[in-house]
Enzyme design. Structure first.
Site, PDB file in Angstrom:
ATOM      1  N   GLU A 175       0.832  -1.218   0.000  1.00  0.00           N
ATOM      2  CA  GLU A 175       0.000   0.000   0.000  1.00  0.00           C
ATOM      3  C   GLU A 175       0.863   1.264   0.000  1.00  0.00           C
ATOM      4  O   GLU A 175       0.623   2.207   0.780  1.00  0.00           O
ATOM      5  CB  GLU A 175      -0.979  -0.009   1.192  1.00  0.00           C
ATOM      6  CG  GLU A 175      -1.987  -1.138   1.089  1.00  0.00           C
ATOM      7  CD  GLU A 175      -3.089  -1.142   2.130  1.00  0.00           C
ATOM      8  OE1 GLU A 175      -3.053  -0.306   3.059  1.00  0.00           O
ATOM      9  OE2 GLU A 175      -3.993  -1.996   2.032  1.00  0.00           O
ATOM     10  N   GLU A 288      -5.156  -8.714  -0.064  1.00  0.00           N
ATOM     11  CA  GLU A 288      -5.897  -8.375   1.172  1.00  0.00           C
ATOM     12  C   GLU A 288      -7.360  -8.196   0.817  1.00  0.00           C
ATOM     13  O   GLU A 288      -7.694  -7.356  -0.028  1.00  0.00           O
ATOM     14  CB  GLU A 288      -5.363  -7.095   1.833  1.00  0.00           C
ATOM     15  CG  GLU A 288      -4.032  -7.293   2.509  1.00  0.00           C
ATOM     16  CD  GLU A 288      -3.565  -6.073   3.299  1.00  0.00           C
ATOM     17  OE1 GLU A 288      -4.421  -5.315   3.823  1.00  0.00           O
ATOM     18  OE2 GLU A 288      -2.342  -5.873   3.390  1.00  0.00           O
TER      19      GLU A 288
HETATM   20  O1  AHR Z   1      -4.840  -6.043   7.163  1.00  0.00           O
HETATM   21  C1  AHR Z   1      -4.758  -4.885   7.928  1.00  0.00           C
HETATM   22  C2  AHR Z   1      -4.084  -3.729   7.208  1.00  0.00           C
HETATM   23  O2  AHR Z   1      -4.914  -3.261   6.191  1.00  0.00           O
HETATM   24  C3  AHR Z   1      -2.784  -4.037   6.507  1.00  0.00           C
HETATM   25  O3  AHR Z   1      -1.693  -3.934   7.351  1.00  0.00           O
HETATM   26  C4  AHR Z   1      -2.717  -2.973   5.454  1.00  0.00           C
HETATM   27  O4  AHR Z   1      -1.984  -3.383   4.328  1.00  0.00           O
HETATM   28  C5  AHR Z   1      -4.165  -2.635   5.161  1.00  0.00           C
HETATM   29  O5  AHR Z   1      -4.391  -1.290   5.152  1.00  0.00           O
END
Ligand code: AHR
Length: 496
Positions: A175, A288
């Site tokens: 990110e 994610e």
């Molecule tokens: O999964 C929780 C968080 O969400 C992770 O660390 C990040 O990559 C995202 O914003």
């Protein structure tokens, strides 16, 4: 209108990649410490040799997780991997900048590899492109994968691990576009830097597969970075979390945004390939995804969501998206695997399975094979579709009806080709339906009975906890009559 499901086994989309049922273990909240790893557990739940929670590993094994992503997430962007290797009493404690905690470094690269081995899963490492340098990244790759007589390969041997770990999956930052990220960058700057990192990493180990850091898949960041990186990466990653805002319809319709995002990302990959004149496979690593309301369960407090039936149905809809988009999404990692926005919650005394555990397990065990094209006639949800970014997608999709169907379906043909399995989510909170399922002429697998695995409970707010599990899978066998009755707000996976 009454729903009808049409399935033609001759119309296949693509093989469902088992890696879409992957996991994610970040140094965040109680995912690693107190989740996977708890050597001092007062109730002897930890393995005395490894410190891993035996109960956690045993329940995770039920999910057949093929890959675990590690060590973040946001955590990685200020992580010094060298702190987490070697004798434990010499490992430094460090301030941790993603979740503003302290990192003890008692669990690091070698422990993660040991965990993956115990789980029969492949490791996936996300590189630190925040405070980390290319030199650090190359050293990490050398430590993990090299069989040469060089410094970091020898350091691994010295630490008791003679054989290289052969880590195949490496991603170029996490990110990096986000204002919360240590080392946030503009898209052009990231693309230039990641391009140079990719070249060097592949020089050191040409066998690895690289993953570029994407955003939602429909952001300008994705277009710009793909254009530059498509020649050097194997996957483009995207992240989306859906939020319920306390509204069931918003919760279960939310994953539609991911479906649209996958279509847009696929087109951006195609465009980048055409512009670069290359013909190689680049697919999506959705590394994610989940239902997460960061206001309800803030990251700084460990993001321990307590999921209910509505959330389980949202997770089933998420997984339907991945099965339907099997042609382009080849890896997906639920965020995360233990305690943090997770299907499993632990305490020093034991664990319980959240509602979301059940659809995840059903998909990971049953929805393997070839994804089939399904056509669903269904009543549509017409209400509010906040949050705003989902609404934006829907508004701009030309009234794309598939985004808001109450009956949400995916189907597969088993590898043995003798079973069709259908995953149906009835997202309507109040209406039950009897749904004719019409199979195409190529379907010669219909038996006289169907086996049904149903996740249902009377109240959408029902959940699981320390007092018991109100939401679980119930199995039944029914005579096959050509139609199937779904309860209101229910998920079922049926095979014939
Ligand atoms: O999964 C929780 C968080 O969400 C992770 O660390 C990040 O990559 C995202 O914003």
């Amino acid at each position: 209108s009454s729903p009808i499901i049409h399935i033609d086994p001759a119309r296949s989309i693509s093989r469902v990649d088992p890696r879409i049922y992957s996991g994610f273990t970040e140094h965040m909240g109680r995912c690693i410490y107190g989740g996977i790893y708890e050597p001092e557990n007062p109730n002897s739940l930890a393995d005395p040799n490894t410190g891993f929670r035996k109960d956690v590993l045993s329940v995770l094994k039920e999910l057949n997780v093929p890959i675990f992503r590690y060590p973040g997430g946001n955590f990685v962007s200020s992580y010094r991997w060298q702190d987490g290797i070697g004798p434990k009493h010499l490992r430094p404690r460090r301030p941790e900048l993603a979740w503003l905690t302290e990192e003890s470094n008692q669990f690091g690269t070698d422990e993660f590899m040991q965990f993956c081995k115990a789980m029969s899963a492949e490791p996936y490492i996300c590189l630190n492109m925040g405070t980390g340098t290319l030199e650090d990244a190359l050293a990490w790759l050398e430590y993990c994968n090299s069989s040469a007589n060089t410094y970091y390969a020898n350091l691994r041997r010295q630490n008791g691990h003679p054989e290289p770990y052969k880590v195949k999956y490496w991603s170029l930052g996490n990110e990096v576009w986000g204002p919360w990220q240590v080392g946030q960058m503009e898209s052009q700057d990231y693309a230039k830097k990641a391009f140079q990192w990719a070249k060097a990493l592949k020089l050191l180990d040409p066998s690895i597969q690289l993953i570029s850091c994407g955003e939602t898949g429909y952001a300008d960041w994705d277009r710009v970075t793909l254009k530059k990186l498509v020649t050097v990466v194997d996957y483009h990653s995207i992240h989306i979390y859906t939020v319920s805002e306390g509204n069931h319809a918003v919760n279960v319709i939310g994953p539609a945004a991911a479906e649209k995002a996958l279509e847009i990302t696929k087109s951006l990959i195609d465009l980048a390939k055409i512009e670069s004149g290359i013909d190689k496979q680049v697919t999506i690593c959705f590394d994610e995804w989940n239902v997460w309301d960061p206001v309800r369960a803030p990251g700084e407090k460990g993001a321990e969501e307590h999921y209910d039936l509505s959330d389980a149905l949202a997770v089933a809809s998420w997984l339907n998206v991945f099965v339907r988009k099997a042609d382009i999404v080849k890896i997906a990692c639920i965020a995360q695997s233990v305690n943090v926005i997770s299907p499993i919650i632990t305490s020093p005394k034991g664990l319980f399975k959240q509602t979301t555990f059940y659809p995840l397990k059903l998909f990971a065990t049953l929805m393997q094979g070839t994804s089939l094209n399904v056509h669903v006639e269904s009543p549509l949800y017409t209400g509010q579709t906040v949050p705003e970014w989902i609404g934006k997608l829907e508004k701009n999709s030309g009234g794309d009806e598939k985004l808001t169907k109450y009956i949400d379906v995916s189907a597969i043909l088993s590898d043995s080709k003798d079973e069709v399995r259908v995953a149906i989510v009835n997202r309507n909170a109040t209406e039950a339906y009897t749904i004719p399922i019409r199979f195409g002429p190529a379907c010669d697998v219909l038996g006289e009975k169907v086996k049904v695995h149903e996740v249902w409970s009377a109240d959408l707010k029902d959940n699981n906890g320390w007092d018991g599990e109100s939401v679980q899978t119930v199995e039944k066998e029914l005579p096959w009559s050509g139609e199937y009755s779904v309860k209101q707000h229910s998920f079922q996976c049926k095979s014939s």
